[in-house]
Scaffold this motif. Structure first.
Motif, PDB file in Angstrom:
ATOM      1  N   ALA A  97      29.900 -39.626  17.307  1.00  0.00           N
ATOM      2  CA  ALA A  97      29.116 -39.575  16.092  1.00  0.00           C
ATOM      3  C   ALA A  97      27.138 -39.221  16.073  1.00  0.00           C
ATOM      4  O   ALA A  97      26.599 -38.103  15.579  1.00  0.00           O
ATOM      5  CB  ALA A  97      29.454 -40.425  15.118  1.00  0.00           C
ATOM      6  N   PHE A  98      26.859 -39.642  17.110  1.00  0.00           N
ATOM      7  CA  PHE A  98      25.354 -39.849  16.918  1.00  0.00           C
ATOM      8  C   PHE A  98      24.722 -38.521  17.437  1.00  0.00           C
ATOM      9  O   PHE A  98      24.320 -37.793  17.944  1.00  0.00           O
ATOM     10  CB  PHE A  98      24.682 -41.147  18.017  1.00  0.00           C
ATOM     11  N   CYS A  99      25.805 -37.967  18.488  1.00  0.00           N
ATOM     12  CA  CYS A  99      24.875 -36.724  18.862  1.00  0.00           C
ATOM     13  C   CYS A  99      25.701 -35.327  18.557  1.00  0.00           C
ATOM     14  O   CYS A  99      24.769 -34.303  18.286  1.00  0.00           O
ATOM     15  CB  CYS A  99      25.597 -36.784  20.897  1.00  0.00           C
ATOM     16  N   LEU A 100      27.038 -36.100  18.149  1.00  0.00           N
ATOM     17  CA  LEU A 100      26.956 -34.687  16.731  1.00  0.00           C
ATOM     18  C   LEU A 100      26.304 -34.575  15.848  1.00  0.00           C
ATOM     19  O   LEU A 100      25.690 -33.387  15.051  1.00  0.00           O
ATOM     20  CB  LEU A 100      28.026 -34.822  15.958  1.00  0.00           C
ATOM     21  N   ALA A 101      25.619 -35.921  15.258  1.00  0.00           N
ATOM     22  CA  ALA A 101      24.916 -35.445  14.228  1.00  0.00           C
ATOM     23  C   ALA A 101      23.180 -35.050  14.211  1.00  0.00           C
ATOM     24  O   ALA A 101      22.442 -34.492  13.394  1.00  0.00           O
ATOM     25  CB  ALA A 101      24.118 -37.016  14.040  1.00  0.00           C
ATOM     26  N   ILE A 102      22.602 -35.411  16.024  1.00  0.00           N
ATOM     27  CA  ILE A 102      21.612 -34.583  16.675  1.00  0.00           C
ATOM     28  C   ILE A 102      21.572 -32.915  16.652  1.00  0.00           C
ATOM     29  O   ILE A 102      20.503 -33.060  17.089  1.00  0.00           O
ATOM     30  CB  ILE A 102      20.563 -35.505  17.344  1.00  0.00           C
TER      31      ILE A 102
END
Length: 262
Positions: free
Chosen positions: A137-142
């Motif tokens: 989820a973090f990688c998808l956000a950034i």
């Protein structure tokens, strides 16, 4: 000297009509005679990268043969889904629509092993799954902003990171090269070290002198050569394959019956 006026077709350029514009190599669809071998080449090149992480993680958390098989199957399934997502795309949300084959990354193995060591026995995999979901989820956000940060990651930085990943994972293959079972009486015997050295030599030779497809599957060729060399010396154990159930349903029934008997 004045140039003659261009006609409509000439004014639009040589790529104005389908008859005059060749397809760009990126958008070209090869014939099946080229497409099928290229697809098999991609699968062979990515297979080792997809199977290696679950093998390392599965052994670290103490999975049995059945659990390890399921973990490898899950890795292959997700890699296939990610490949379809990248190739086909979902609107303007995800997918670069290029023929990229997605494999499992080795960058997450070291933190997963650290999580396994610090988690309670029997709960390592659920904790690892939760960490992977949060990281995803973090990688998808950034993701949309990461392209602007690439200037801070020159080849020197990425090379050092990849080297550190390999050094961190060195204890795992070194243990495998000595037999894999640290409690065995013959752990570290010369026969295991010689077989590992032979396999590594084959991989390096293929990687150095191979060309094209052969060079890309150097790891698979080395594994095949090492397995074939282990058979006449009795170092290849296929008992798990011979005793494996025909289906997962049969395996679950057998485990259920064993549990009831206990």
């Amino acid at each position: 000297m004045a140039q003659p006026a261009l006609g409509p077709a000439e004014a639009e350029g040589p790529c104005s009509t389908p008859l005059e514009s060749p397809v760009h190599p990126v958008d070209e669809k090869p014939a099946p005679s080229r497409l099928v071998p290229a697809a098999l080449q991609h699968i062979a090149a990515m297979y080792a990268g997809v199977v290696t992480p679950p093998l390392i993680i599965g052994q670290a958390v103490g999975l049995d043969q059945a659990g390890l098989t399921r973990l490898i199957a899950a890795s292959l399934l997700i890699a296939g889904c990610a490949t379809l997502l990248q190739t086909l795309g979902i609107g303007g949300f995800a997918g670069n629509r290029l023929p990229f084959v997605n494999a499992a990354s080795s960058a997450g193995i070291a933190p997963m092993l650290a999580i396994a060591e610090t988690s309670a026995p029997g709960h390592q995999l659920p904790v690892i799954y939760g960490a992977v979901l949060v990281a995803g989820a973090f990688c998808l956000a950034i993701g949309p902003f990461f392209g602007r940060l690439l200037r801070f990651f020159p080849p020197l930085v990425t090379g050092v990171v990849i080297t550190l990943i390999g050094v961190t994972l060195m204890p795992v293959p070194v243990s495998w090269a000595q037999g894999g079972d640290k409690e065995a009486a013959d752990f570290g015997a010369m026969k295991y070290l010689a077989l590992a050295a032979f396999t590594l030599t084959v991989i390096l030779i293929v990687q150095r002198f191979g060309r094209g497809f052969v060079r890309q599957v150097a790891l698979l060729i080395g594994l095949l050569a090492g397995t074939l060399a282990a058979v006449p010396f009795g170092l290849a154990d296929f008992s798990a394959i011979r005793s494996a159930p025909e289906s997962l349903d049969d395996q679950d029934d057998g485990e259920g019956e064993g549990g009831q008997g206990e």
